[in-house]
Design a protein around this motif. Structure first.
Motif, PDB file in Angstrom:
ATOM      1  N   GLN A 104       0.828  -1.213   0.000  1.00  0.00           N
ATOM      2  CA  GLN A 104       0.000   0.000   0.000  1.00  0.00           C
ATOM      3  C   GLN A 104       0.862   1.262   0.000  1.00  0.00           C
ATOM      4  O   GLN A 104       0.500   2.272  -0.607  1.00  0.00           O
ATOM      5  N   ALA A 105       2.045   1.159   0.629  1.00  0.00           N
ATOM      6  CA  ALA A 105       2.974   2.301   0.608  1.00  0.00           C
ATOM      7  C   ALA A 105       3.501   2.535  -0.810  1.00  0.00           C
ATOM      8  O   ALA A 105       3.694   3.676  -1.236  1.00  0.00           O
ATOM      9  N   ILE A 106       3.713   1.448  -1.549  1.00  0.00           N
ATOM     10  CA  ILE A 106       4.175   1.575  -2.940  1.00  0.00           C
ATOM     11  C   ILE A 106       3.127   2.351  -3.754  1.00  0.00           C
ATOM     12  O   ILE A 106       3.455   3.228  -4.549  1.00  0.00           O
ATOM     13  N   ILE A 107       1.864   2.040  -3.501  1.00  0.00           N
ATOM     14  CA  ILE A 107       0.776   2.741  -4.198  1.00  0.00           C
ATOM     15  C   ILE A 107       0.817   4.231  -3.857  1.00  0.00           C
ATOM     16  O   ILE A 107       0.766   5.093  -4.738  1.00  0.00           O
ATOM     17  N   GLN A 108       0.955   4.523  -2.588  1.00  0.00           N
ATOM     18  CA  GLN A 108       0.974   5.919  -2.161  1.00  0.00           C
ATOM     19  C   GLN A 108       2.217   6.634  -2.708  1.00  0.00           C
ATOM     20  O   GLN A 108       2.126   7.767  -3.195  1.00  0.00           O
ATOM     21  N   ASP A 109       3.368   5.962  -2.664  1.00  0.00           N
ATOM     22  CA  ASP A 109       4.613   6.567  -3.163  1.00  0.00           C
ATOM     23  C   ASP A 109       4.502   6.901  -4.647  1.00  0.00           C
ATOM     24  O   ASP A 109       5.008   7.923  -5.107  1.00  0.00           O
ATOM     25  N   ASP A 110       3.836   6.019  -5.395  1.00  0.00           N
ATOM     26  CA  ASP A 110       3.715   6.278  -6.838  1.00  0.00           C
ATOM     27  C   ASP A 110       2.891   7.539  -7.095  1.00  0.00           C
ATOM     28  O   ASP A 110       3.190   8.326  -7.992  1.00  0.00           O
ATOM     29  N   ARG A 111       1.854   7.725  -6.290  1.00  0.00           N
ATOM     30  CA  ARG A 111       1.002   8.914  -6.465  1.00  0.00           C
ATOM     31  C   ARG A 111       1.851  10.169  -6.256  1.00  0.00           C
ATOM     32  O   ARG A 111       1.727  11.146  -6.996  1.00  0.00           O
ATOM     33  N   VAL A 112       2.730  10.111  -5.261  1.00  0.00           N
ATOM     34  CA  VAL A 112       3.572  11.273  -4.961  1.00  0.00           C
ATOM     35  C   VAL A 112       4.617  11.451  -6.063  1.00  0.00           C
ATOM     36  O   VAL A 112       4.798  12.555  -6.598  1.00  0.00           O
TER      37      VAL A 112
END
Ligand code: MRU
Length: 347
Positions: A126-134
């Motif tokens: 889920q952090a990977i998903i959030q990091d990609d958005r950033v």
């Protein structure tokens, strides 16, 4: 309308089935590893950054019911899952980066109970998903500085919302420039054989209110000669330490054409697409795909003579010397690439 290409919903991986676009948004809820593998292979979920998220979520799906009694046994199972996911498509660095990120989380937490390690793996995905958005938004902001009002930009394949979580790399630059009220026009190469440009890029650009014109891949040279293109911006699947960049087949053609017509050629990609373990493009594995993607138009009806020999590489490598700059989440990288890529990512 907010579009999320991939998400973790009700204990399943929810993806937009990209083979159903542009006819409509169909979500697919995936709860087992084999279905995910097939979805990746068949490009239901595709694009380098989103494959990183899919691989990480897939790792969790693959081990969530593990009954391993020891950490070593658990790691063996996780490795097996990673190997299986890694066998789906070889070129995008991000897919392997996603697998490595979750493996590292498990290793770093060796002493903890396995049920905790499992939940940490899900959290990491889920952090990977959030990091990609950033990082896509950073790419957009850095890249938009290179875009002038009234620029006409050519792109290939789909390096947009559908290739990431919700923003895009090459198209992220365009979205940001558009948001800054720059009047941008986009030409999208249809991107044979699987038509990601025609089916996906035009779909999402239209939804976002961008002025987009679709062309056949073979029309790029004529457009460039007519002076209609100011910049080319593409995504990347894997970038070697010297800057050689693998992206959708046909990208190299555009880079050569851009050099001839003196048009800047930019590659937009997050840090997770850079592979410093590979010296040059020669070390990048290029996926070869099913001949039917060429002999049958998008698997619908035959368009080639039966039994014809087919060569169907999914990607090509653009020599670093043809790239004007990289637009990354760590800033713009200019030549000399070997030195500057190293400098950027070793910080
Ligand atoms: O075969 P695909 O559709 O997965 O190929 C995707 C591309 O070539 C994209 O340009 C690349 O992954 C970058 S996406 C931000």
């Amino acid at each position: 309308m907010e579009i999320r290409t991939i998400a973790w919903v009700n204990n399943k991986i929810r993806i937009i089935d990209q083979t159903k676009l542009p006819q409509g948004i169909k979500y697919l809820d995936i709860k087992d590893l084999k279905t995910l593998w097939i979805a990746i292979k068949e490009l239901k979920v595709r694009g380098a950054p989103v494959l990183g998220a899919a691989a990480a979520l897939g790792s969790f799906v693959g081990i969530r019911y593990s009954r391993a009694a020891s950490f070593n046994r658990f790691m063996q199972e996780l490795e097996k899952v990673a190997k299986y996911i890694g066998s789906s498509r070889p070129t995008a660095r991000n897919l392997f980066w996603g697998l490595e990120r979750v493996k590292k989380i498990a290793l770093d937490n060796k002493g903890k109970p396995i049920r905790i390690i499992k939940s940490m793996i899900l959290k990491e995905a889920q952090a990977i998903i959030q990091d990609d958005r950033v990082s896509c938004r950073k790419i957009g902001s850095y890249g938009a500085r290179l875009v002038k009002d009234a620029d006409v930009i050519l792109t290939i394949c789909n390096a947009g919302i559908l290739a990431t979580i919700d923003y895009g790399t090459a198209l992220g630059v365009i979205y940001r420039a558009h948001q800054q009220r720059k009047n941008i026009k986009v030409y999208a190469c249809e991107t044979r054989p699987l038509l990601q440009g025609a089916r996906l890029t035009t779909w999402e650009l239209q939804k976002r209110g961008l002025d987009v014109t679709l062309i056949c891949d073979s029309m790029a040279a004529t457009l460039m000669r007519s002076g209609k293109i100011d910049k080319v911006i593409t995504g990347a699947d894997r970038i070697a330490a010297n800057g050689d960049s693998a992206n959708k087949i046909g990208t190299y053609n555009l880079a050569v054409l851009s050099r001839y017509h003196k048009i800047p050629f930019y590659v937009a990609a997050p840090a997770s697409s850079f592979d410093l373990s590979i010296k040059s493009g020669q070390g990048i594995t290029i996926e070869e795909r099913d001949p039917r993607e060429i002999t049958e138009l998008f698997f619908k009806k035959p368009i080639a003579v039966s039994g014809v020999k087919v060569f169907n590489p999914a990607f090509d490598v653009t020599d670093q010397g043809l790239i004007s700059a990289f637009i990354t989440d760590k800033g713009i990288i200019k030549p000399p690439y070997k030195k500057n890529i190293q400098k950027t990512f070793s910080k």
